[in-house]
Motif scaffolding. Structure first.
Motif, short mmCIF file in Angstrom:
data_model
loop_
_atom_site.label_atom_id
_atom_site.label_comp_id
_atom_site.label_asym_id
_atom_site.label_seq_id
_atom_site.Cartn_x
_atom_site.Cartn_y
_atom_site.Cartn_z
N ASP A 1 -23.44 15.31 18.48
CA ASP A 1 -22.48 16.41 18.74
C ASP A 1 -22.31 17.30 17.49
O ASP A 1 -21.25 17.85 17.25
N ASP A 2 -23.40 17.36 16.71
CA ASP A 2 -23.46 18.31 15.58
C ASP A 2 -22.34 18.14 14.57
O ASP A 2 -21.75 19.10 14.10
N THR A 3 -22.03 16.87 14.28
CA THR A 3 -21.21 16.62 13.08
C THR A 3 -22.15 15.99 12.06
O THR A 3 -23.25 15.53 12.41
N TYR A 4 -21.73 15.98 10.83
CA TYR A 4 -22.59 15.51 9.72
C TYR A 4 -21.84 14.41 8.99
O TYR A 4 -20.73 14.63 8.48
N GLU A 5 -22.48 13.23 8.92
CA GLU A 5 -21.80 12.08 8.30
C GLU A 5 -22.76 11.36 7.37
O GLU A 5 -23.96 11.67 7.35
N ASP A 6 -22.22 10.42 6.63
CA ASP A 6 -23.03 9.65 5.67
C ASP A 6 -23.81 10.63 4.78
O ASP A 6 -25.03 10.52 4.63
N VAL A 7 -23.09 11.62 4.25
CA VAL A 7 -23.68 12.71 3.47
C VAL A 7 -23.68 12.32 1.99
O VAL A 7 -22.62 11.97 1.44
N TRP A 8 -24.85 12.31 1.38
CA TRP A 8 -24.96 11.93 -0.04
C TRP A 8 -25.64 13.02 -0.84
O TRP A 8 -26.68 13.54 -0.41
N LEU A 9 -25.05 13.36 -1.98
CA LEU A 9 -25.61 14.33 -2.92
C LEU A 9 -26.17 13.53 -4.10
O LEU A 9 -25.41 12.79 -4.76
N CYS A 10 -27.47 13.69 -4.37
CA CYS A 10 -28.13 12.80 -5.33
C CYS A 10 -28.85 13.62 -6.41
O CYS A 10 -29.59 14.55 -6.08
N GLY A 11 -28.66 13.23 -7.66
CA GLY A 11 -29.34 13.95 -8.73
C GLY A 11 -28.91 13.47 -10.10
O GLY A 11 -28.09 12.55 -10.22
N PRO A 12 -29.44 14.09 -11.16
CA PRO A 12 -29.13 13.65 -12.53
C PRO A 12 -27.73 14.05 -12.96
O PRO A 12 -27.16 15.01 -12.44
N ALA A 13 -27.18 13.31 -13.93
CA ALA A 13 -25.89 13.66 -14.55
C ALA A 13 -26.01 13.20 -16.00
O ALA A 13 -26.17 12.01 -16.26
N ILE A 14 -25.99 14.15 -16.90
CA ILE A 14 -26.38 13.87 -18.29
C ILE A 14 -25.21 14.13 -19.26
O ILE A 14 -24.56 15.18 -19.15
N ARG A 15 -24.98 13.18 -20.18
CA ARG A 15 -24.04 13.45 -21.26
C ARG A 15 -24.77 14.25 -22.33
O ARG A 15 -25.84 13.85 -22.81
N VAL A 16 -24.25 15.42 -22.69
CA VAL A 16 -24.92 16.32 -23.64
C VAL A 16 -24.40 16.08 -25.05
O VAL A 16 -25.17 15.91 -26.00
N PHE A 17 -23.06 16.09 -25.22
CA PHE A 17 -22.48 15.79 -26.54
C PHE A 17 -21.02 15.43 -26.37
O PHE A 17 -20.43 15.63 -25.30
N GLN A 18 -20.45 14.89 -27.45
CA GLN A 18 -18.99 14.74 -27.47
C GLN A 18 -18.49 15.43 -28.74
O GLN A 18 -19.26 15.69 -29.68
N GLY A 19 -17.22 15.77 -28.75
CA GLY A 19 -16.71 16.49 -29.92
C GLY A 19 -15.20 16.53 -29.91
O GLY A 19 -14.55 15.90 -29.08
N SER A 20 -14.68 17.29 -30.87
CA SER A 20 -13.23 17.50 -30.89
C SER A 20 -12.99 18.97 -31.15
O SER A 20 -13.82 19.67 -31.75
N ILE A 21 -11.87 19.47 -30.66
CA ILE A 21 -11.51 20.88 -30.81
C ILE A 21 -10.05 20.94 -31.24
O ILE A 21 -9.25 20.08 -30.87
N ASP A 22 -9.72 21.94 -32.10
CA ASP A 22 -8.33 22.07 -32.59
C ASP A 22 -7.37 22.12 -31.42
O ASP A 22 -7.66 22.71 -30.37
N ASN A 23 -6.21 21.53 -31.63
CA ASN A 23 -5.24 21.47 -30.53
C ASN A 23 -4.68 22.84 -30.19
O ASN A 23 -4.32 23.11 -29.05
N GLN A 24 -4.61 23.74 -31.19
CA GLN A 24 -4.09 25.07 -30.87
C GLN A 24 -5.21 26.09 -31.05
O GLN A 24 -5.88 26.09 -32.08
N PRO A 25 -5.43 26.94 -30.06
CA PRO A 25 -6.48 27.96 -30.24
C PRO A 25 -6.10 28.91 -31.38
O PRO A 25 -4.90 29.10 -31.64
N PRO A 26 -7.10 29.46 -32.08
CA PRO A 26 -6.81 30.40 -33.17
C PRO A 26 -5.96 31.57 -32.66
O PRO A 26 -6.09 31.98 -31.51
N ALA A 27 -5.12 32.06 -33.51
CA ALA A 27 -4.14 33.11 -33.11
C ALA A 27 -4.87 34.30 -32.49
O ALA A 27 -4.40 34.91 -31.54
N ASN A 28 -6.07 34.61 -32.99
CA ASN A 28 -6.72 35.86 -32.52
C ASN A 28 -7.56 35.65 -31.27
O ASN A 28 -8.33 36.50 -30.87
N SER A 29 -7.49 34.44 -30.63
CA SER A 29 -8.40 34.22 -29.50
C SER A 29 -7.84 34.89 -28.23
O SER A 29 -6.65 35.11 -28.14
#
Ligand SMILES: N[C@H](CCC[C@H](N)C(=O)O)C(=O)O
Length: 264
Positions: free
Chosen positions: A236-264
Motif C-alpha cells: 500500500d505504498d508505505t516505506y518501512e525498515d528504511v536505512w541510510l548507510c554510509g561513512p561518518a568520519i571524525r576530522v578533528f577536535q579542538g577548543s574555541i574561546d568561550n566568548q566570540p571576539p568583540a568585532n565578530s
C-alpha cells in the motif's frame, strides 16, 4: 569550549559532548557564530549528545542558521560514530531524536547504518514529489543534475509562497541506473547546497523512479561521497525498515574561546 568536528559524505558538523549538560544554554547567535566558516569553526550544523533515560543518548540538531531543526540523517550517523569514539560501544545503538527513536549499527569497515522513520506517504506536487523522512523534502527528477544551478533553483523553490513559512529542503535527482541515483540538495537552514543531505538522500531514494514493492537497495551518489538507502516498499505504498548507510568520519577536535571576539 571543547568541540569535535565530524563529516558524513561532506555534510559537516560540530559535535559537543553534553552528557554533563554544560552546553545546554547555547544561544541561536552563538551556534550561528560557531558554524560560521569565517568567524567561527565552520559547519553545516551543530549537534549536542545529551544523556537520556532509556536510550544510549539524545540527539539535538541545529542548522548553521543557529536554530534547532528537524532530523538530520548524516548528523545522526556522525553522532553514533562520536558515541563510539567516546567509548559508548554497542552492537546496536538506540538513541532518541526530534522525530523519535533511531536504531544504528557500525559495520566492521566503519559504515554507519541509521534506521530512519517510516514514510507513510509521498505526495505529488505539480509533478514533483513531497515527503518527510524526518525533515521535509521536495524531490525533483532532472537530467544532467551536475550541470544544474542548484543554489538558485533550490532557493527559488524553498522561498516560494508554498514553502516560505516553514521552508523545505530541495533535492534534484538524476536516475543514472535502475538502482543508482545522483542527488544534489539545497538545504533549509543552511540556505545553500550541501555536499550531501542524509534525509534528502533517503527521500530521493524512496521517490526515485525504479523502486518496486518489496525490498529495495538504492546506491546514491552525492558531491560529498556515496551512500546507500535500503527500504521495504509495502503493497500500500508505505516505506518501512528504511536505512541510510554510509561513512561518518571524525576530522578533528579542538577548543574555541568561550566568548566570540568583540568585532565578530
Ligand atoms: N537542513 C535540514 C536538517 C538537516 C538535514 C541534513 N543535513 C541531513 O543529513 O538530513 C532541515 O532543516 O530540514
Amino acid at each position: 569550549m571543547n568541540f569535535f568536528k565530524y563529516q558524513g559524505t561532506g555534510n559537516d558538523f560540530i559535535i559537543l559532548d553534553n552528557r554533563n549538560w554544560s552546553y545546554t544554554a547555547l544561544t541561536t547567535d552563538r551556534i550561528k557564530f560557531l558554524c560560521d566558516r569565517r568567524f567561527g569553526i565552520g559547519a553545516d550544523g551543530l549537534m549536542l549528545l545529551n544523556p537520556h533515560t532509556g536510550y544510549d543518548f539524545e540527539m539535538k540538531y541545529y542548522n548553521s542558521d543557529g536554530r534547532e531543526s528537524t532530523m538530520c540523517g548524516n548528523g545522526g550517523r556522525c553522532l553514533v560514530k562520536f558515541a563510539y569514539d567516546l567509548g559508548i560501544k554497542k552492537a546496536q545503538y538506540n538513541f532518541i531524536a526530534i522525530d523519535g527513536p533511531h536504531l544504528a549499527e557500525i559495520d566492521a569497515d566503519g559504515t554507519v547504518n541509521l534506521k530512519m522513520k517510516d514514510v507513510l506517504k509521498i505526495d505529488d506536487f505539480h509533478g514533483d514529489l513531497l515527503l518527510d523522512t524526518g525533515s521535509p523534502h521536495y524531490v525533483k527528477m532532472v537530467t544532467d543534475v551536475m550541470e544544474l544551478d542548484v543554489f538558485h533553483k533550490g532557493m527559488e523553490i524553498r522561498y516560494s509562497s508554498d514553502f516560505a513559512k516553514d521552508g523545505v529542503n530541495v533535492n534534484f535527482v538524476e536516475q543514472r541506473r535502475p538502482d543508482e541515483i545522483v542527488v544534489r540538495t539545497y538545504e533549509r537552514g543552511v540556505e545553500d547546497e550541501t555536499l550531501s543531505c542524509g534525509t534528502g538522500v533517503t527521500a530521493s531514494a524512496l521517490a526515485s523512479y525504479h523502486n518496486e514493492v518489496g525490498k529495495n537497495y538504492v546506491k546514491v551518489i552525492t558531491k560529498g561521497g556515496k551512500l546507500t538507502v535500503r527500504f521495504n516498499r509495502t503493497a500500500d505504498d508505505t516505506y518501512e525498515d528504511v536505512w541510510l548507510c554510509g561513512p561518518a568520519i571524525r576530522v578533528f577536535q579542538g577548543s574555541i574561546d568561550n566568548q566570540p571576539p568583540a568585532n565578530s
